[in-house]
Enzyme design. Structure first.
Site, PDB file in Angstrom:
ATOM      1  N   CYS A 104      31.231  31.206  39.622  1.00 31.02           N
ATOM      2  CA  CYS A 104      32.280  31.120  38.607  1.00 31.02           C
ATOM      3  C   CYS A 104      31.774  31.838  37.369  1.00 31.02           C
ATOM      4  CB  CYS A 104      32.622  29.675  38.261  1.00 31.02           C
ATOM      5  SG  CYS A 104      33.805  29.538  36.888  1.00 31.02           S
ATOM      6  N   MET A 318      39.618  35.010  36.056  1.00 26.82           N
ATOM      7  CA  MET A 318      38.326  34.493  36.460  1.00 26.82           C
ATOM      8  C   MET A 318      37.235  35.439  35.961  1.00 26.82           C
ATOM      9  SD  MET A 318      40.900  34.447  38.833  1.00 26.82           S
ATOM     10  CE  MET A 318      40.527  35.366  40.321  1.00 26.82           C
TER      11      MET A 318
END
Length: 395
Positions: A104, A318
């Site tokens: 992430c 993201m």
């Protein structure tokens, strides 16, 4: 039989970039969860509140979106020239699994601050005032991330005047360098372009043959032209996430792209690998209204990008997909590069549903192969709550 009591575990709830997650030191976890396996996954599922057939995660720390159903495990690094090992777990909302297949990028911004605040960085390397350089080993993909964390009076500075579209309030800027970002995903052979080409024809049953750039950088990502699937690239979440037919189409693209990238052997395996690859669609610059209500003008951006995460259009972008965007933009001929106008580029500013983001990459061609030494972008991070989570675990 007496029901078991709740287990109390030290934890920190943090925002990193446009995501939130529960952060743990591995040493604080119950012994069985300190190593990969079913016990660890069961713990993190229960912490977040999954699987939840209602899709709300009411009985856990999750926020019922891919951006808020996340966990991070940290430990002091035993690797030379690294401070901390960082492992990311994307928790499914409605299914009983944790996806460990990727990083992430947003929560990466919170790793350095957490490591400093929790004594995981040698105090001699943390200035009284200035930028602390935290060397992070991203264990999911086996890559190095360098975080430049602001420090004031010996403590991590979280407040500031840095604005990040997709985050309501200002904060301190954390610059991230993703070193050698081509992802070493299992089955992808570590190649930036697993097919050997910057653009492919991807056959997708029920959709057609799409031109696609499939790249391993930051996170495996499949880029397609917005126009080829009936979009403009200026869509907001409601235009996609309320359309079951559209979501099914994107999942079909993702599954068939994953096979072409060598990430899975058969499309049926995609359901067990929700975190990777990502699917994104790109378009040339255009003026549009962002979800915040502000207008993003065509002259402010080099291209438009929309990306899906865990089966839904992301509300912003993201962080790992931003790395993929910056990397692909730096390589002539990719769909991302062409949408931005083509040519040689070291940085792009792209429009996403919440606003804009700038990302840079250093690319070079050697022996017919493209190499990217690093990708750079800025995020922010902040502790939201610290203390303990309580989890009802079976003995």
């Amino acid at each position: 039989m007496t029901p078991p009591p709740q287990t109390r575990i030290a934890a920190t709830y943090m925002r990193g970039g446009t995501s939130k997650g529960v952060f743990f030191k591995v040493e604080d976890l119950p012994e069985a969860a300190r190593v990969p396996g079913p016990a660890r996954d069961a713990l993190l599922l229960r912490v977040i509140g999954s699987p939840d057939p209602y899709g709300k995660q009411i009985d856990g720390m999750g926020g019922a979106t891919s951006s808020t159903s996340k966990t991070v495990l940290l430990s002091r690094s035993t690797r030379p020239d690294h401070d901390v090992d960082y492992l990311f777990g994307q928790v499914s909302i409605d299914k009983p699994f944790v996806d460990w297949s990727g990083n992430c990028g947003n929560l990466s911004a919170a790793v350095g601050p957490f490591a400093i605040a929790n004594g995981m960085v040698d105090p001699a390397r943390v200035p009284r005032n200035g930028l602390a350089v935290v060397r992070i080993w991203q264990a999911n993909i086996g890559k190095t991330i360098i975080a430049h964390v602001p420090v004031t009076n010996g403590e991590v500075q979280e407040t500031g005047d840095f604005e990040l579209d997709g985050v309501t309030f200002l904060a301190a800027e954390v610059q991230l360098e993703f070193m050698d970002p081509a992802a070493d995903e299992e089955g992808a052979g570590g190649a930036m372009f697993p097919t050997g080409r910057v653009v492919d024809d991807l056959d997708v049953p029920g959709v057609g043959t799409l031109r696609a750039t499939m790249i391993n950088a930051g996170i495996p990502t499949i880029f397609v032209d917005a126009a080829s699937i009936g979009y403009t690239g200026s869509e907001l979440q409601e235009a996609i996430n309320g359309d079951a037919k559209a979501l099914a189409m994107f999942e079909t693209i993702r599954a068939h792209g994953a096979v072409r990238m060598g990430l899975i052997a058969h499309v049926d395996e995609a359901a067990r690998r929700q975190h990777t690859p990502k699917v994104a669609f790109v378009a040339p610059p255009a003026t549009y209204g962002a979800s915040s209500g502000k207008t993003v003008h065509a002259g402010e951006v080099d291209l438009l990008v929309r990306a899906l995460s865990m089966g839904k259009l992301h509300h912003a972008m993201m962080g790992t997909a931003a790395v993929a965007i910056g990397t692909a933009a730096a390589i002539p001929g990719t769909l991302v590069n062409l949408a931005a106008g083509g040519g040689v580029r070291t940085a792009v500013t792209f429009g996403h549903p919440s606003g804009t983001l700038r990302v840079g990459a250093e690319a070079l061609e050697a022996d017919g192969q493209w190499l990217v030494t690093k990708a750079v972008m800025s995020r922010s991070a902040r502790v939201l709550m610290e203390g303990h989570v309580r989890v009802p675990l079976q003995p």
